[in-house]
Every structure is written in structure tokens, then in C-alpha cells.
Design a protein around this motif. Structure first.
Motif, short mmCIF file in Angstrom:
data_model
loop_
_atom_site.label_atom_id
_atom_site.label_comp_id
_atom_site.label_asym_id
_atom_site.label_seq_id
_atom_site.Cartn_x
_atom_site.Cartn_y
_atom_site.Cartn_z
N GLY A 39 0.78 -1.23 0.00
CA GLY A 39 0.00 0.00 0.00
C GLY A 39 0.81 1.28 0.00
O GLY A 39 0.23 2.37 0.05
N THR A 40 2.13 1.19 -0.06
CA THR A 40 2.95 2.39 -0.01
C THR A 40 3.10 3.03 -1.39
O THR A 40 2.99 2.37 -2.43
CB THR A 40 4.35 2.08 0.54
OG1 THR A 40 5.03 1.16 -0.34
CG2 THR A 40 4.26 1.48 1.94
N ALA A 41 3.40 4.31 -1.36
CA ALA A 41 3.69 5.02 -2.61
C ALA A 41 4.95 4.48 -3.26
O ALA A 41 5.08 4.48 -4.49
CB ALA A 41 3.84 6.51 -2.33
N GLU A 59 5.49 3.36 -7.05
CA GLU A 59 6.59 3.92 -7.84
C GLU A 59 7.45 2.83 -8.45
O GLU A 59 7.84 2.90 -9.63
CB GLU A 59 7.44 4.83 -6.95
CG GLU A 59 8.80 5.24 -7.50
CD GLU A 59 8.72 6.16 -8.71
OE1 GLU A 59 9.77 6.43 -9.31
OE2 GLU A 59 7.60 6.59 -9.09
N ALA A 60 7.73 1.77 -7.70
CA ALA A 60 8.53 0.66 -8.22
C ALA A 60 7.83 -0.02 -9.39
O ALA A 60 8.46 -0.35 -10.40
CB ALA A 60 8.81 -0.35 -7.11
N THR A 61 6.52 -0.22 -9.26
CA THR A 61 5.75 -0.86 -10.34
C THR A 61 5.73 0.00 -11.59
O THR A 61 5.95 -0.47 -12.71
CB THR A 61 4.32 -1.15 -9.86
OG1 THR A 61 4.37 -2.00 -8.73
CG2 THR A 61 3.51 -1.81 -10.96
N ASP A 62 5.48 1.29 -11.40
CA ASP A 62 5.43 2.20 -12.55
C ASP A 62 6.79 2.27 -13.24
O ASP A 62 6.87 2.27 -14.48
CB ASP A 62 4.99 3.58 -12.09
CG ASP A 62 4.80 4.54 -13.25
OD1 ASP A 62 3.78 4.41 -13.96
OD2 ASP A 62 5.67 5.39 -13.47
N ALA A 63 7.85 2.33 -12.44
CA ALA A 63 9.19 2.40 -13.01
C ALA A 63 9.52 1.12 -13.79
O ALA A 63 10.12 1.17 -14.87
CB ALA A 63 10.22 2.62 -11.90
N PHE A 64 9.10 -0.02 -13.26
CA PHE A 64 9.35 -1.29 -13.94
C PHE A 64 8.60 -1.34 -15.28
O PHE A 64 9.18 -1.70 -16.31
CB PHE A 64 8.90 -2.45 -13.05
CG PHE A 64 8.97 -3.79 -13.71
CD1 PHE A 64 10.19 -4.45 -13.86
CD2 PHE A 64 7.82 -4.40 -14.19
CE1 PHE A 64 10.24 -5.70 -14.49
CE2 PHE A 64 7.87 -5.64 -14.82
CZ PHE A 64 9.10 -6.28 -14.96
N LEU A 65 7.35 -0.95 -15.26
CA LEU A 65 6.53 -1.02 -16.48
C LEU A 65 7.00 -0.03 -17.54
O LEU A 65 6.88 -0.29 -18.74
CB LEU A 65 5.06 -0.77 -16.13
CG LEU A 65 4.39 -1.83 -15.26
CD1 LEU A 65 2.98 -1.41 -14.89
CD2 LEU A 65 4.37 -3.19 -15.98
N ASN A 66 7.56 1.09 -17.08
CA ASN A 66 7.99 2.12 -18.02
C ASN A 66 9.50 2.14 -18.24
O ASN A 66 10.02 3.08 -18.84
CB ASN A 66 7.51 3.50 -17.54
CG ASN A 66 6.00 3.65 -17.66
OD1 ASN A 66 5.48 3.83 -18.74
ND2 ASN A 66 5.30 3.55 -16.52
N LYS A 67 10.16 1.11 -17.73
CA LYS A 67 11.59 0.91 -17.96
C LYS A 67 12.40 2.16 -17.60
O LYS A 67 13.20 2.68 -18.39
CB LYS A 67 11.85 0.51 -19.42
CG LYS A 67 11.22 -0.82 -19.82
CD LYS A 67 11.51 -1.17 -21.26
CE LYS A 67 11.05 -2.58 -21.60
NZ LYS A 67 9.61 -2.79 -21.35
N ARG A 68 12.18 2.64 -16.36
CA ARG A 68 12.95 3.77 -15.86
C ARG A 68 13.46 3.46 -14.46
O ARG A 68 13.03 2.47 -13.83
CB ARG A 68 12.10 5.04 -15.85
CG ARG A 68 10.88 4.96 -14.92
CD ARG A 68 10.12 6.27 -14.86
NE ARG A 68 8.93 6.17 -14.03
CZ ARG A 68 8.92 6.28 -12.70
NH1 ARG A 68 10.07 6.48 -12.03
NH2 ARG A 68 7.78 6.16 -12.01
#
Length: 263
Positions: free
Chosen positions: A241-243, A247-256
Motif C-alpha cells: 500500500g505504499t507510494a 513507484e517501483a511498479t510504474d518504473a518497472f513497467l515504463n523501464k525507468r
């Protein structure tokens, strides 16, 4: 002169044992400074990783026996007063073990007695290829302090720990790695660079997850599997439930590369 120094650069704090002329051996003044430095590291809200190392050619040779039997804690006051003073100084091991930051020992040389106990109290141990180790207590007519007899069996197993304490024989860095006491050996000139690179990498990771991983590992030796599963599930669910997890998921999906804020 300050015998134990704490400094922070970014999110990495470094505690330096600074009595190199005596192989960073412990005196009462040294341990008072250690309590202040270890507490400062534990309480620093900007620190995510703490590195412990020694100045000069030693990590820590343990108690300074030139101070008399028992080194820094012997010979003054009643037995109870001596016990209370030692227990207060031994809080340093608790701070290393329990603080909500990853702790790393950069073992650059001699690591003996209570110095070995400190090394055992941290989360990760990297050593110079020239480092030397020794429980050393029996040769000084002592039984051991700073938590080593509790910590070492959990790192290398009860039988090996008994051998190290009862035979009190020195051993080298290669053996320390082979028995699982240290996880990585480095050339002497590369030790701090390697430790600092690892510390920076850990400091850039999700701090809430990092703290909960440490708590899971710390608790694993003192709880049943069922209790450990309960705690693991609760901590993992909290992290979900943390931000930072988002952030980790979004970074993984967007390769950043993710940027973690600790919330």
C-alpha cells in the motif's frame, strides 16, 4: 579527540572507530563516544544505511587490556556497578542489530573480542582479504560480551561458534568467508569503494521495504514459523500500500529508474 565518529553523506552514514594507534581497542572513553555515534546513526532521519569501519590497519581489536582485566569495564565499583556499566556500553550492539537501517561492517583489519561481536551485530559483513579474526576472550580470562555468544551461532552455526569461542584460535578472512561470517572479500584498497557502492545502492532502494526485510530477518531466529509467517504477511501487505511500491511498479513497467521517497 573523538574516538568514534559519525558522518553522513546523502543517505549513507559512516561510523569510524578512530583509535588507530591501539588498533581501535575499546576504553571507557571510546565506548562513551561509540554510544553517542551509534545512537546518532540510529536516530538520524536522513540515514538509510550505516557503515561501520575502523581507522588505520584494524577494525577493532576488542577491549584494551592495558586498562586492566576486562579492559574498559573492569576494576571500578562493585560487581553490580561493573555489570551495569558494561550492559550500558553493550547497548551499542543492540543499536547495530535493531536500528531500522541496514548496517554494514567494512572489516579492514584485526577484528577480535568485542570488535568481533560488533561485526556480528550488523546485517552485512565485507572484509579485506588481509583481515584477521579471533573471539579472543578465553585467552584474556573472560567469557565474552557485546552479544557475540548470541550472535555468532546464528551466523555460522552452534558447533562452529563453540569452536571459535572455546579454542580461541585466530582465523583469516578466507575462513571467515567459507564459514559464512563474511559475505564478500575485497582487496584492501578496494574495500571501502565496494562497501560504499553497495551502501549507495541500498540507500537508493525503497526504505520501508528495506526496513521490513531487516525486521523479518532479525525476527526469524527468535520466532516460530507460524509467527514469522504472520509478521511477514503483515509487513508485505503494508508495503503493497505504499507510494514506494506504486513507484517501483510504474518504473518497472515504463523501464525507468525509480525514485523512492519512503512513504
Amino acid at each position: 579527540m573523538t574516538f568514534v565518529e559519525y558522518q553522513r553523506v546523502g543517505a549513507v552514514g559512516t561510523i569510524t572507530l578512530n583509535r588507530p594507534d591501539r588498533l581501535n581497542a575499546m576504553t571507557a572513553d571510546f565506548l562513551e563516544d561509540a554510544l553517542l555515534a551509534f545512537t546518532a546513526a540510529a536516530d538520524d532521519p536522513h540515514t538509510r544505511v550505516v557503515v561501520l569501519t575502523g581507522a588505520g590497519r584494524a577494525f577493532c581489536a576488542g577491549g584494551d587490556l592495558s586498562q586492566g582485566p576486562g579492559g574498559a569495564v573492569g576494576g571500578v565499583g562493585t560487581l553490580q556497578q561493573q555489570t551495569d556499566r558494561l550492559r550500558r556500553f553493550m547497548r551499542t550492539s543492540q543499536l547495530l542489530h535493531d536500528m531500522p537501517k541496514v548496517t554494514i561492517a567494512a572489516i579492514n583489519g584485526a577484528c577480535a573480542g568485542a570488535g568481533l561481536s560488533w561485526a556480528c551485530a550488523v546485517d552485512l559483513r565485507f572484509a579485506s582479504e588481509t583481515a584477521r579474526f579471533n573471539a579472543a576472550f578465553l585467552g584474556a580470562g573472560l567469557s565474552g560480551d557485546f552479544g557475540g555468544t548470541w550472535l555468532l551461532p546464528r551466523l555460522i552455526g552452534a558447533a562452529r561458534a563453540a569452536e571459535k569461542y572455546l579454542l580461541s584460535e585466530p582465523f583469516d578472512a578466507q575462513e571467515a568467508q567459507s564459514i559464512g561470517l563474511v559475505s564478500r572479500l575485497c582487496a584492501p584498497e578496494e574495500l571501502m569503494n565496494t562497501v560504499n557502492e553497495v551502501a549507495e545502492r541500498l540507500a537508493a532502494s525503497a526504505p520501508i521495504a528495506l526496513r521490513h526485510i531487516k525486521e523479518n530477518l532479525r525476527d526469524s531466529s527468535s520466532t516460530s514459523f507460524e509467527v514469522a509467517l504472520d509478521a511477514e504477511a503483515a509487513r508485505h501487505s503494508y508495503c503493497v500500500g505504499t507510494a514506494d511500491a506504486a513507484e517501483a511498479t510504474d518504473a518497472f513497467l515504463n523501464k525507468r529508474t525509480p525514485t523512492f521517497q519512503g512513504h
